[in-house]
Write a protein that holds these residues in place. Structure first.
Motif, short mmCIF file in Angstrom:
data_model
loop_
_atom_site.label_atom_id
_atom_site.label_comp_id
_atom_site.label_asym_id
_atom_site.label_seq_id
_atom_site.Cartn_x
_atom_site.Cartn_y
_atom_site.Cartn_z
N ARG A 37 0.89 -1.21 0.38
CA ARG A 37 -0.16 -0.17 0.44
C ARG A 37 0.82 0.92 -0.35
N GLU A 89 -1.37 1.74 -4.41
CA GLU A 89 -0.27 0.43 -4.36
C GLU A 89 0.73 0.91 -5.62
N ARG A 367 -5.23 -7.08 -3.64
CA ARG A 367 -6.02 -5.90 -3.12
C ARG A 367 -7.09 -5.36 -2.32
N LEU A 370 -5.21 -5.79 0.69
CA LEU A 370 -4.52 -4.74 1.21
C LEU A 370 -5.60 -3.60 1.81
#
Length: 410
Positions: A37, A89, A367, A370
């Motif tokens: 991130r 990211e 993702r 994250l």
């Protein structure tokens, strides 16, 4: 370990590193990587483009490997080493023939923990990135997206180009790159992901071996949600035979309450199907454009929905009007319950087809881990889409009005 749906397993190491595993029985290839991130949104005015530059140069040497050894480590077995940067990211990963997960895990762990960013390699890569910047500026159909974000997210770090500029590029040195790595490439700010034939136990053990010794550290962020700007209509004159136009509006972020209505509406408006409302209105009925598409740019706390088309300069006003009228018609109830059910069937079918792309699927799961800390099950997503009503879609369309627009062209 936690199984979030069949063949998907997640876990967290003691140091905070999150892990997601997708089992693909019989797979001939595997995917292993880390999502971090850290993107261009984390940069301040002194280092625009640093996240992207680090992504480029993380392959240029570690404490024990030269650039040449890094390149050949996966290619020697027929694999590849890849990376990309977005506004929030950075992802570094490898695709390789099955049986090479340990090789990939050890290499990526070395890059994340031990990259040295030698000055001589940075000087060479600076020219590569500078050429990338120049090439990008020569593509108005791509540049218009960043220029639009400069306006709709004005005054914030979301508004600047991921690539940065030549002036900032010249300032980046080994110390700046190592500092970026130390600040953001830390266990609690990363997600390990794998897709392939190895079991979750096997992959998680590899990850513990190579990443388990990383020390946990807090990440301090100074990002703020951009202020809402007034609607705008801009024309930037460039030497181009076409007008490249974005029409759009600000939306909520990746976890906003209306995210499923947004996804379905975007598909109805200008998705990949030739029966999308805008493709029918602008191309099939009137022949005004070669292509028209709707898309979203979604971030943790805000987002945008935009429509792109390229057309003859004389037709641009008409095209903008048709886009606006089409969105207004949906806001007014043009998507009937019957049309909505057809749209749901089409959209969910597209998602099923897309799920066969292992690359996109595992990157999407990384993702989700994250930003959300879990992977959303396909069953839940399907149920949420099926629960949408025609009023939900109309209300979302209405939330976009009034629209902003930016044109690059004559």
């Amino acid at each position: 370990m936690r199984v979030s749906e069949p063949r998907v397993t997640t876990a967290v190491l003691p140091n905070g590193l999150r892990m997601v595993h997708l089992l693909v029985p019989g797979a001939a290839a595997g995917y292993y990587g880390v999502a971090v991130r850290a993107g261009s949104r984390d940069e301040d005015d002194s280092c625009r483009g640093l996240a992207h530059f680090v992504e480029h140069t993380i392959f240029k040497g570690t404490a024990r490997r030269s650039s040449w050894h890094i390149i050949n480590r996966m290619e020697a077995v027929g694999g590849e080493l890849n990376a990309y940067t977005t506004k929030e990211e950075t992802v570094v990963y490898s695709v390789f023939p099955g049986g090479n997960a340990s090789r990939a895990a050890e290499l990526i762990a070395d890059l994340v923990q031990n990259s040295r960013f030698p000055d001589r390699e940075l000087d060479k890569e600076r020219e590569v990135v500078a050429d990338e910047i120049d090439s990008y500026l020569d593509s108005p159909s791509e540049a218009v997206y960043d220029d639009f974000e400069d306006l709709i997210f004005a005054g914030s770090s979301l508004g600047h180009n991921i690539l940065g500029d030549r002036a900032a590029l010249a300032r980046f040195d080994s110390e700046a790159c190592r500092d970026w790595l130390a600040r953001y490439y830390v266990p609690g700010n990363m997600v390990m992901f794998y897709a392939g034939g190895h079991s979750a136990e096997r992959v998680f053990e590899l990850t513990r071996r190579y990443f388990g010794g990383m020390e946990p550290r807090d990440v301090v962020r100074h990002t703020a949600t951009p202020a809402v700007v007034a609607p705008f209509e801009r024309l930037h004159h460039i030497d181009s035979h076409q007008c490249h136009t974005l029409v759009g509006a600000r939306t909520g972020g990746i976890d906003s309450d209306d995210r499923f209505a947004r996804a379905l509406f975007t598909n109805i408006l200008g998705g990949p199907g030739m029966n999308s409302l805008l493709n029918v209105a602008l191309r099939e009925r009137r022949g005004l454009v070669y292509s028209v598409e709707a898309s979203t740019g979604l971030f943790t706390d805000c987002g945008e929905l935009v429509v792109y088309y390229g057309c003859d300069p004389d037709d641009n006003g008409r095209c903008r009007r048709l886009v606006r009228e089409t969105i207004e018609s949906v806001a007014g109830g043009a998507v009937t319950p019957r049309r909505l059910e057809m749209a749901k069937k089409q959209y969910l079918g597209q998602l099923t087809v897309a799920s066969e792309n292992v690359d996109n699927r595992i990157l999407g799961m990384a993702r989700q881990m994250l930003y959300r800390g879990h992977v959303t099950s396909r069953a839940d997503s399907i149920a949420r889409v099926n629960a949408l009503t025609a009023d939900d879609v109309s209300a979302f369309a209405a939330s976009l009005l009034p629209l902003s627009s930016l044109t690059l062209g004559n």
